[in-house]
Scaffold this motif. Structure first.
Motif, PDB file in Angstrom:
ATOM      1  N   ALA A   1       0.977  -1.409  -0.130  1.00 24.97           N
ATOM      2  CA  ALA A   1      -0.104  -0.113   0.087  1.00 24.97           C
ATOM      3  C   ALA A   1       0.752   1.051   0.164  1.00 24.97           C
ATOM      4  O   ALA A   1       0.685   2.329  -0.740  1.00 24.97           O
ATOM      5  N   GLN A   2       1.899   1.151   0.678  1.00 25.46           N
ATOM      6  CA  GLN A   2       2.746   2.261   0.707  1.00 25.46           C
ATOM      7  C   GLN A   2       3.499   2.670  -0.423  1.00 25.46           C
ATOM      8  O   GLN A   2       3.794   3.526  -0.838  1.00 25.46           O
TER       9      GLN A   2
ATOM     10  N   SER B   1       2.384   1.818  -3.460  1.00 25.84           N
ATOM     11  CA  SER B   1       1.239   2.238  -4.222  1.00 25.84           C
ATOM     12  C   SER B   1       1.177   3.902  -3.979  1.00 25.84           C
ATOM     13  O   SER B   1       1.091   4.823  -4.983  1.00 25.84           O
ATOM     14  N   MET B   2       1.167   4.172  -2.786  1.00 30.26           N
ATOM     15  CA  MET B   2       1.070   5.772  -2.405  1.00 30.26           C
ATOM     16  C   MET B   2       2.619   6.402  -3.190  1.00 30.26           C
ATOM     17  O   MET B   2       2.407   7.664  -3.900  1.00 30.26           O
ATOM     18  N   LEU B   3       3.639   6.020  -2.904  1.00 25.64           N
ATOM     19  CA  LEU B   3       4.830   6.541  -3.203  1.00 25.64           C
ATOM     20  C   LEU B   3       4.918   6.606  -4.949  1.00 25.64           C
ATOM     21  O   LEU B   3       5.115   7.537  -5.422  1.00 25.64           O
TER      22      LEU B   3
ATOM     23  N   GLU C   1       2.249   7.193  -6.718  1.00 26.03           N
ATOM     24  CA  GLU C   1       1.616   8.273  -6.985  1.00 26.03           C
ATOM     25  C   GLU C   1       1.833   9.676  -6.746  1.00 26.03           C
ATOM     26  O   GLU C   1       1.269  10.652  -6.642  1.00 26.03           O
TER      27      GLU C   1
ATOM     28  N   ILE D   1       2.516  10.427  -3.343  1.00 29.16           N
ATOM     29  CA  ILE D   1       1.898  10.639  -2.129  1.00 29.16           C
ATOM     30  C   ILE D   1       2.895  10.485  -0.876  1.00 29.16           C
ATOM     31  O   ILE D   1       3.827   9.628  -1.125  1.00 29.16           O
ATOM     32  N   ASP D   2       2.912  11.222  -0.080  1.00 29.48           N
ATOM     33  CA  ASP D   2       3.746  11.006   1.311  1.00 29.48           C
ATOM     34  C   ASP D   2       3.154   9.761   2.021  1.00 29.48           C
ATOM     35  O   ASP D   2       2.469   9.972   2.593  1.00 29.48           O
ATOM     36  N   TRP D   3       4.023   8.731   1.636  1.00 27.15           N
ATOM     37  CA  TRP D   3       3.764   7.273   2.106  1.00 27.15           C
ATOM     38  C   TRP D   3       4.124   7.435   3.718  1.00 27.15           C
ATOM     39  O   TRP D   3       3.424   6.496   4.502  1.00 27.15           O
TER      40      TRP D   3
ATOM     41  N   PRO E   1       0.382   9.233   5.620  1.00 31.08           N
ATOM     42  CA  PRO E   1      -0.905   9.391   4.833  1.00 31.08           C
ATOM     43  C   PRO E   1      -2.040  10.062   5.671  1.00 31.08           C
ATOM     44  O   PRO E   1      -2.079   9.851   6.762  1.00 31.08           O
TER      45      PRO E   1
ATOM     46  N   ARG F   1      -6.196  10.554   5.685  1.00 33.18           N
ATOM     47  CA  ARG F   1      -7.732  10.364   5.272  1.00 33.18           C
ATOM     48  C   ARG F   1      -8.230  11.598   4.941  1.00 33.18           C
ATOM     49  O   ARG F   1      -8.148  12.465   5.646  1.00 33.18           O
ATOM     50  N   THR F   2      -9.088  11.640   3.794  1.00 29.20           N
ATOM     51  CA  THR F   2      -9.704  12.721   3.441  1.00 29.20           C
ATOM     52  C   THR F   2     -11.240  13.079   4.417  1.00 29.20           C
ATOM     53  O   THR F   2     -11.593  14.131   4.532  1.00 29.20           O
TER      54      THR F   2
END
Length: 114
Positions: free
Chosen positions: A91-92, A94-96, A98, A100-102, A105, A107-108
């Motif tokens: 999962a981290q 995938s964030m990397l 994209e 995104i700061d893994w 992270p 939540r919105t």
């Protein structure tokens, strides 16, 4: 992103890597600097000097895969260490990929009790 088999570990190579390296050069880094086997089936991720490019090395069982990505804006978040490695979850990773700061992270949306 490629679906990784269960039990696959993701390793970030700390520091900067020469992005001109290919399959053999990156596999040599995995063996020499990370003390890992590049044919283990684990994923190894390397970042360039400017931070906007990464390469991912992965042995898929029948051949070596090399994925390269360049961000048009921003940079890939990387550990501060100059050597060694950091283990991530899929999962981290995938964030990397994209941008995104893994590490933190957020939540919105925060669920509330009903």
């Amino acid at each position: 992103m490629i679906g990784l088999p269960a039990g696959t570990r993701v390793w970030l190579a700390a520091g900067v890597t020469d992005m001109r390296r290919g399959f053999d050069g990156l596999a040599a880094i995995v063996q020499a600097k990370l003390a890992e086997d590049p044919f283990s089936g684990h994923v190894f991720v390397f970042r360039g000097r400017k931070g906007d490019r990464i390469k991912v090395l992965w042995w898929g069982g029948d051949g070596m895969c090399l994925l390269a990505k360049r961000l048009e804006q921003g940079y890939f978040v990387w550990p501060e260490a100059e050597s060694g490695s950091v283990c991530l979850t899929p999962a981290q990773l995938s964030m990397l990929l994209e941008g995104i700061d893994w590490r933190r992270p957020q939540r919105t949306h925060r669920p509330t009790r009903v």
